[in-house]
Motif scaffolding. Structure first.
Motif, PDB file in Angstrom:
ATOM      1  N   ILE A 118      62.355 -32.030 -13.798  1.00  0.00           N
ATOM      2  CA  ILE A 118      63.462 -32.966 -13.587  1.00  0.00           C
ATOM      3  C   ILE A 118      64.751 -32.336 -14.100  1.00  0.00           C
ATOM      4  CG2 ILE A 118      62.018 -35.036 -13.749  1.00  0.00           C
ATOM      5  CD1 ILE A 118      63.072 -35.411 -16.593  1.00  0.00           C
ATOM      6  N   PHE A 119      65.863 -32.874 -13.663  1.00  0.00           N
ATOM      7  CA  PHE A 119      67.167 -32.481 -14.187  1.00  0.00           C
ATOM      8  C   PHE A 119      67.710 -33.698 -14.929  1.00  0.00           C
ATOM      9  CE2 PHE A 119      66.385 -29.438 -10.946  1.00  0.00           C
ATOM     10  CZ  PHE A 119      67.114 -28.307 -11.272  1.00  0.00           C
ATOM     11  N   VAL A 120      68.235 -33.503 -16.125  1.00  0.00           N
ATOM     12  CA  VAL A 120      68.690 -34.600 -16.975  1.00  0.00           C
ATOM     13  C   VAL A 120      70.207 -34.532 -17.133  1.00  0.00           C
ATOM     14  CG1 VAL A 120      68.499 -35.631 -19.273  1.00  0.00           C
ATOM     15  CG2 VAL A 120      66.501 -34.568 -18.227  1.00  0.00           C
ATOM     16  N   ASP A 121      70.865 -35.668 -16.939  1.00  0.00           N
ATOM     17  CA  ASP A 121      72.313 -35.757 -17.132  1.00  0.00           C
ATOM     18  C   ASP A 121      72.594 -35.989 -18.616  1.00  0.00           C
ATOM     19  OD1 ASP A 121      75.017 -36.252 -17.144  1.00  0.00           O
ATOM     20  OD2 ASP A 121      74.902 -38.054 -15.900  1.00  0.00           O
ATOM     21  N   ILE A 122      73.141 -34.974 -19.291  1.00  0.00           N
ATOM     22  CA  ILE A 122      73.478 -35.120 -20.709  1.00  0.00           C
ATOM     23  C   ILE A 122      74.991 -35.053 -20.926  1.00  0.00           C
ATOM     24  CG2 ILE A 122      71.253 -34.321 -21.601  1.00  0.00           C
ATOM     25  CD1 ILE A 122      72.591 -31.576 -22.088  1.00  0.00           C
ATOM     26  N   LEU A 126      73.578 -26.378 -23.643  1.00  0.00           N
ATOM     27  CA  LEU A 126      73.873 -27.810 -23.727  1.00  0.00           C
ATOM     28  C   LEU A 126      75.365 -28.079 -23.513  1.00  0.00           C
ATOM     29  CD1 LEU A 126      71.630 -28.738 -26.792  1.00  0.00           C
ATOM     30  CD2 LEU A 126      71.203 -29.298 -24.382  1.00  0.00           C
ATOM     31  N   LEU A 127      76.204 -27.225 -24.079  1.00  0.00           N
ATOM     32  CA  LEU A 127      77.647 -27.373 -23.894  1.00  0.00           C
ATOM     33  C   LEU A 127      78.022 -27.201 -22.422  1.00  0.00           C
ATOM     34  CD1 LEU A 127      78.901 -25.447 -27.038  1.00  0.00           C
ATOM     35  CD2 LEU A 127      79.198 -27.910 -26.590  1.00  0.00           C
ATOM     36  N   GLN A 128      77.393 -26.233 -21.734  1.00  0.00           N
ATOM     37  CA  GLN A 128      77.660 -26.026 -20.307  1.00  0.00           C
ATOM     38  C   GLN A 128      77.332 -27.277 -19.505  1.00  0.00           C
ATOM     39  OE1 GLN A 128      75.362 -22.239 -19.738  1.00  0.00           O
ATOM     40  NE2 GLN A 128      77.010 -21.879 -18.270  1.00  0.00           N
ATOM     41  N   ALA A 129      76.320 -28.017 -19.969  1.00  0.00           N
ATOM     42  CA  ALA A 129      75.910 -29.237 -19.270  1.00  0.00           C
ATOM     43  C   ALA A 129      76.736 -30.450 -19.696  1.00  0.00           C
ATOM     44  CB  ALA A 129      74.424 -29.503 -19.506  1.00  0.00           C
ATOM     45  N   GLY A 130      77.727 -30.238 -20.568  1.00  0.00           N
ATOM     46  CA  GLY A 130      78.652 -31.307 -20.935  1.00  0.00           C
ATOM     47  C   GLY A 130      78.262 -32.133 -22.142  1.00  0.00           C
ATOM     48  N   ILE A 160      70.847 -39.714 -31.042  1.00  0.00           N
ATOM     49  CA  ILE A 160      70.666 -38.443 -30.329  1.00  0.00           C
ATOM     50  C   ILE A 160      69.879 -38.679 -29.040  1.00  0.00           C
ATOM     51  CG2 ILE A 160      69.540 -36.175 -30.457  1.00  0.00           C
ATOM     52  CD1 ILE A 160      72.130 -36.352 -32.094  1.00  0.00           C
ATOM     53  N   THR A 161      70.294 -38.018 -27.972  1.00  0.00           N
ATOM     54  CA  THR A 161      69.651 -38.143 -26.655  1.00  0.00           C
ATOM     55  C   THR A 161      68.575 -37.093 -26.433  1.00  0.00           C
ATOM     56  OG1 THR A 161      71.651 -39.093 -25.713  1.00  0.00           O
ATOM     57  CG2 THR A 161      70.116 -38.078 -24.165  1.00  0.00           C
ATOM     58  N   LEU A 162      68.772 -35.885 -26.994  1.00  0.00           N
ATOM     59  CA  LEU A 162      67.882 -34.760 -26.732  1.00  0.00           C
ATOM     60  C   LEU A 162      67.963 -33.795 -27.908  1.00  0.00           C
ATOM     61  CD1 LEU A 162      67.423 -33.054 -23.391  1.00  0.00           C
ATOM     62  CD2 LEU A 162      68.191 -31.618 -25.243  1.00  0.00           C
ATOM     63  N   VAL A 163      66.825 -33.152 -28.244  1.00  0.00           N
ATOM     64  CA  VAL A 163      66.760 -32.246 -29.396  1.00  0.00           C
ATOM     65  C   VAL A 163      66.163 -30.907 -28.974  1.00  0.00           C
ATOM     66  CG1 VAL A 163      65.806 -31.884 -31.708  1.00  0.00           C
ATOM     67  CG2 VAL A 163      66.339 -34.194 -30.945  1.00  0.00           C
ATOM     68  N   ARG A 199      60.468 -41.161 -32.258  1.00  0.00           N
ATOM     69  CA  ARG A 199      61.611 -41.964 -31.789  1.00  0.00           C
ATOM     70  C   ARG A 199      61.755 -41.921 -30.272  1.00  0.00           C
ATOM     71  NH1 ARG A 199      62.316 -40.075 -36.654  1.00  0.00           N
ATOM     72  NH2 ARG A 199      63.550 -41.151 -38.226  1.00  0.00           N
ATOM     73  N   GLN A 200      60.801 -41.280 -29.600  1.00  0.00           N
ATOM     74  CA  GLN A 200      60.801 -41.121 -28.147  1.00  0.00           C
ATOM     75  C   GLN A 200      62.052 -40.407 -27.649  1.00  0.00           C
ATOM     76  OE1 GLN A 200      59.889 -44.946 -26.426  1.00  0.00           O
ATOM     77  NE2 GLN A 200      57.802 -44.875 -27.201  1.00  0.00           N
ATOM     78  N   ILE A 201      62.473 -39.393 -28.409  1.00  0.00           N
ATOM     79  CA  ILE A 201      63.599 -38.544 -28.032  1.00  0.00           C
ATOM     80  C   ILE A 201      63.016 -37.249 -27.463  1.00  0.00           C
ATOM     81  CG2 ILE A 201      65.619 -37.265 -28.849  1.00  0.00           C
ATOM     82  CD1 ILE A 201      65.760 -39.314 -31.186  1.00  0.00           C
ATOM     83  N   PRO A 202      63.422 -36.849 -26.272  1.00  0.00           N
ATOM     84  CA  PRO A 202      62.914 -35.582 -25.721  1.00  0.00           C
ATOM     85  C   PRO A 202      63.212 -34.422 -26.665  1.00  0.00           C
ATOM     86  CG  PRO A 202      64.130 -36.810 -24.056  1.00  0.00           C
ATOM     87  CD  PRO A 202      64.358 -37.514 -25.366  1.00  0.00           C
TER      88      PRO A 202
END
Length: 128
Positions: free
Chosen positions: A6-10, A31-35, A73-76, A96-99
């Protein structure tokens, strides 16, 4: 199939990178490149972070990982040299169900990062 590709919008989301080494710098840059808004927790940062630190979307928190850092936090991504720290990050994020992605330790990951070919607007991701 072990992982669903999948692709994730972060974009604009808060992400955490644990570790201050060269690998952590590459993951933070991705991660910075993805915004993403990126927080890096590590006592010290490798020279590779020098070009990333001036960005307003990257924050360095000098210190060690604490599960309280996962609040909001959304992603680690964990790229720490100490396997015990990587394991603690994985367990805390999963609770915490954080990817979470632990570099080079797929058993501790809830997602993996493929090889990426970015020729925007075309993006190709390949994994084996």
């Amino acid at each position: 199939m072990q992982f669903l590709p999948i692709f994730v919008d972060i974009q604009g989301k808060r992400c955490l990178v644990v570790g201050g080494n060269e690998i952590a710098a590459r993951k933070a840059a991705l991660l910075l490149q993805a915004g993403a808004q990126v927080t890096v927790v590590a006592p010290m940062l490798a020279p590779a972070f020098a070009e990333l630190v001036p960005q307003d979307r990257l924050q360095h928190q000098a210190g060690v990982f604490d599960s309280n850092l996962l609040q909001g936090i959304t992603l680690v991504i964990s790229a720490h040299e100490d396997d015990a720290v990587n394991r603690a990050v994985s367990e805390a994020a999963k609770a915490r169900q954080i990817p979470v992605n632990v570099v080079d330790m797929p058993a501790l990951c809830s997602f993996i990062l493929p090889s990426i070919i970015d020729r925007s607007p075309i993006l190709v991701a390949v994994s084996s």
